[in-house]
Structures are given as structure tokens and as C-alpha cells.
Design an enzyme around this catalytic site. Sequence first.
Site, PDB file in Angstrom:
ATOM      1  N   THR A 162       0.862  -1.189   0.000  1.00 26.77           N
ATOM      2  CA  THR A 162       0.000   0.000   0.000  1.00 26.77           C
ATOM      3  C   THR A 162       0.895   1.234   0.000  1.00 26.77           C
ATOM      4  OG1 THR A 162      -1.645  -1.237   1.233  1.00 26.77           O
ATOM      5  CG2 THR A 162      -1.850   1.173   1.273  1.00 26.77           C
ATOM      6  N   ASN A 195      -9.658   1.472   2.482  1.00 25.41           N
ATOM      7  CA  ASN A 195      -9.355   1.217   3.898  1.00 25.41           C
ATOM      8  C   ASN A 195      -9.900   2.328   4.792  1.00 25.41           C
ATOM      9  OD1 ASN A 195      -8.185  -1.195   3.428  1.00 25.41           O
ATOM     10  ND2 ASN A 195      -6.114  -0.631   4.030  1.00 25.41           N
ATOM     11  N   PHE A 199     -18.480  -4.194   8.773  1.00 22.80           N
ATOM     12  CA  PHE A 199     -17.728  -3.131   9.456  1.00 22.80           C
ATOM     13  C   PHE A 199     -18.637  -2.171  10.233  1.00 22.80           C
ATOM     14  CE2 PHE A 199     -14.736  -4.969   6.650  1.00 22.80           C
ATOM     15  CZ  PHE A 199     -13.520  -4.837   7.288  1.00 22.80           C
ATOM     16  N   ALA A 214     -19.539  -2.048  16.801  1.00 24.93           N
ATOM     17  CA  ALA A 214     -18.876  -1.197  17.794  1.00 24.93           C
ATOM     18  C   ALA A 214     -18.001  -2.111  18.643  1.00 24.93           C
ATOM     19  CB  ALA A 214     -19.915  -0.505  18.644  1.00 24.93           C
ATOM     20  N   GLY A 215     -16.952  -1.579  19.195  1.00 27.37           N
ATOM     21  CA  GLY A 215     -16.068  -2.423  20.005  1.00 27.37           C
ATOM     22  C   GLY A 215     -14.881  -1.634  20.502  1.00 27.37           C
ATOM     23  N   GLY A 243      -7.593  -2.056  14.573  1.00 27.33           N
ATOM     24  CA  GLY A 243      -6.156  -2.177  14.830  1.00 27.33           C
ATOM     25  C   GLY A 243      -5.524  -2.820  13.619  1.00 27.33           C
ATOM     26  N   CYS A 270      -2.884  -2.350   8.923  1.00 24.01           N
ATOM     27  CA  CYS A 270      -3.307  -1.527   7.786  1.00 24.01           C
ATOM     28  C   CYS A 270      -4.106  -0.283   8.175  1.00 24.01           C
ATOM     29  CB  CYS A 270      -4.119  -2.377   6.811  1.00 24.01           C
ATOM     30  SG  CYS A 270      -3.106  -3.629   6.010  1.00 24.01           S
ATOM     31  N   ARG A 295       0.144  -6.399  15.441  1.00 25.72           N
ATOM     32  CA  ARG A 295       0.401  -4.987  15.136  1.00 25.72           C
ATOM     33  C   ARG A 295      -0.825  -4.128  15.469  1.00 25.72           C
ATOM     34  NH1 ARG A 295       3.179  -5.765   9.231  1.00 25.72           N
ATOM     35  NH2 ARG A 295       1.704  -7.487   9.134  1.00 25.72           N
TER      36      ARG A 295
END
Length: 438
Positions: A121, A214, A255, A258-259, A263, A266, A334
Amino acid sequence: MNITVVGVGYVGLVTGAGLAEMGNNVWCIDVDERKIENLKNGIIPIYEPGLEPLVKSNYYQGRLKFSTELCEGLLNSEIVMIAVGTPPNEDGSADLKYVIGVAKDIAKHMDNYKIIITKSTVPVGTGDIIENIIKEELVKRGLSIDFDVVSNPEFLKEGEAVSDFLKPDRIIIGVNSERAYNIMKDLYLPFERNGVPVFIMDRLSSEMTKYAANCMLATRISFMNEISRLCEKVGADITKVKLGIGSDPRIGMSFLNAGLGYGGSCFPKDVKALIKTFEENNIEPKILKSVDETNKEQRMFFIEKILGFYKNDIKDKTFSVWGLSFKPKTDDMREAASITIINYLREKGAFIRAYDPVAIENARLIFGNENIEYFNDEYKVLKGSDALIIVTEWPQFREPDFKLIKKLLNRPVIFDGRNIYIPERLKELGFEYFSIGR
Ligand SMILES: NC(=O)c1ccc[n+]([C@@H]2O[C@H](COP(=O)([O-])OP(=O)(O)OC[C@H]3O[C@@H](n4cnc5c(N)ncnc54)[C@H](O)[C@@H]3O)[C@@H](O)[C@H]2O)c1
């Protein structure tokens, strides 16, 4: 076709193995000697469902080769894919040093026409930078060799990378020459024949498409997290709201959970890098700045629920954590929410007992051994803890043995960062249960 893939990470290894599966000869090149040696011995460096058999079968059939020497692949290939990392710089922009390093190496050694493809990317305009670097190197070598730089961003998701690569929603190709266009069409013909839409466009639009995709997904997540905070205040339930809005085909269900925020390797870096690109072009990225900010806040929002329950005193409390990787079905740590949460709780004097089905080894490299103990069983980790904290929604956590959980914990308290249980049911079972936006 003969193809060299440079960078054997989540993207490079899946891409290399996937293209070999289609019958291509693929050389996978990485500077990490241990990784390449392991791959030659059948040891797969990452956890990714379905990857091991794909790599092994293509390796043993001789279509997939591994090396640390770029030239081994380059001199035999017309197509070279760059799939190295593009981590964030301090200022949020994408660090292109690995991409540029590979471009220089290619230019130093190429001896005939090549297509250089960016799978990594990379910010809009990077194709032009690579083109100039290669031209300069060739001039230094006193050579005039034709080449094309093509943008072919990757959209695979970790945890589903193999199936995403083999059956993508779409393929984006950013190409500025007819010669490269024809070769790229050939490369992706097996996919096109299976009905995968292939969109061919100019290179800049292709580079932009990856970031826009993204950032759109990240925006949905932050939007729902913001709505979840309001849900809590007014007494609504975000999981019901999700169903209510996601069933609208103009919105869709993906997508919208909620949470603990996004992370991984990307979204966080790509949102920051696009913000930087906006700023470099003197446009205020109002939406993306809020997306980024909301995401950062969301982890603290959850941590505050834990602190609030213990009246800000968690010294000497013991917490069991289920799930460490940034999302289920990967060992990738990551930008995982677990890092922020576990480190915060430890700083405030708590002790952590941690469990993850596949990410323990990577987690140990991040957390070390101070005030944390690792377990390879989701029930053993609970013994004697003051509460269970759910950070990553691995499928096996969805229908656990609640009676056993209750028996093992000191007190039946669950902080659920992923909304995987129904509050009423947990109450009936005798738990004190805290989740997001309900
Ligand atoms: N991980 C994902 O889910 C995903 C999805 C789509 C796109 N991307 C993008 O793809 C790129 C790669 O991501 P990743 O997650 O696979 O990265 P990664 O960190 O898993 O792998 C990168 C690999 O490149 C190697 N490398 C670095 N410099 C090299 C060099 N000069 N020559 C050869 N190898 C070199 C590293 O040793 C490493 O093995 C990034 O730009 C990322 O944004 C990632």
C-alpha cells in the site's frame, strides 16, 4: 508466467503461493534469512488459515521457490511484485524506504523489460517516484531498458487472506502503458474467467483506491463507535441499531460492529498516511482526523469502564484476557487493542493472565514477562482472576461454558470489548457484565 514477489509477509507469501497455485512460476524473495530458511523447510512464518497446504504443495511441485537473492528471481521474471512493508513514519506518512530500496535493487540488476508492480500500500504518486528511481539507476548503468510500473493494490484480509486472494471481490490495476496492460490482463485472466471484476485504471487512481477503501472501512468503525457512546447515554443498544441500519442494502452489515476500534497493520497506518497526503495537498482532512481520534479514544472508553467498576483502584487485581491478536484468525499483534489495554492495566498495578489461540508467541515479544502470565487454555487462564476481559472475538469464545467461567473466577465479572454476549442472558447467569454501547 514467471513472477518474482519481493517481501514474504502476510501479503507477499499469500500472493506468491496464490499465483503459483494458478500455474505460474514464482520466486519469493525476502531479506529475512531465517524466514526463507524456515520456508524451505516447510515452516510457515505466520498463522493464516489454509496457507500452509497451499505453500507446501506449490513448493514441493516446484512452482514456488524461496530465496534471499533478488537476482535469482529477477533475471528469470518479466513481472516483479513489491510486497514489502510500508510502516508509518513519526509524522504519520508512509515510510517508503523498503519500497524504494527494492526499486533501486531491481534497477541495479534488471537486464531486460520488466513490469514492476506495487502490491504494497503506497501513497498516491509512489508509482511516479519508483519510475524516476529506476530511470536514474539505468542512466547510471548507461543502459536503456524498457520497463513499466504498475499499481495493483491488495485487498486481502488477514484471517481470510488465502480465500480473499483466490476469490477476490475485485482486482484493481493501475497502468499507464498498453504493453503492461496486456501482460496484466493475462496475469489475471484466470480470475476474470471466474467472474472476478477487473478494473483497469490509471496508476494514480489505483493508488488512491486502496487508501480510500481502507479509510472508508475505518470510518464506518469509528462512526459506529461514536454512535455506541450515545447509545449508552440514551439507553439504546448498538447491536440492535447495527441490525436496523445494516439491513438497508445501501448500508450493508460489514464493518458496523462497535467495540475496541480498528487495529492491525493496515487501517491505523493507512488512515494516518492519507491524512498526511491531504495535508501535503493543502486540504483539511476533517473526517479522517475524527476517525483517527475516535479510534484512539475508544480503547480508553473501554478501559474507563474497568477502572470505574473498581473505583480507579486496580492495584493487585488480576485480570484474565481472552484474545490478544488484533482480530480473530490471525497471529498479527500490530496495533492490537490488547497492547493498549494490557499495558494500561499493568501500569496501574494489575496482573494479567493472557490467553490467545495463536498469538501468544508474538504477544510475548511485546509484553515480556512482567506482571503477565500466558496460558494455552481459555479456562485455565481464568483461575483466581477478578474479572474476564474479552479483547478479541475468537469464535470459540462465543458459546463458552459459563458455569465453569463462574466457578473459576474470584467474582463473576466480564468486561466484553466485542459485544459477543447478550446482556440479559449474562445477568440471568449471575454475571456482572459490561459491554460497548448497550
Ligand atoms: N497485512 C495485510 O493484511 C495487508 C493487506 C493489504 C495490503 N497490505 C500492504 O502490503 C504491504 C506488506 O504488508 P505485510 O503485512 O505483508 O508486511 P509484513 O511486514 O508482513 O512483510 C513484509 C516483508 O518484507 C520484507 N522485506 C523488507 N524489506 C525487504 C527487501 N528490501 N527485500 C526483500 N524483502 C524485504 C520483510 O522482511 C517482511 O518479511 C504493506 O504495504 C501493507 O500495507 C497489507
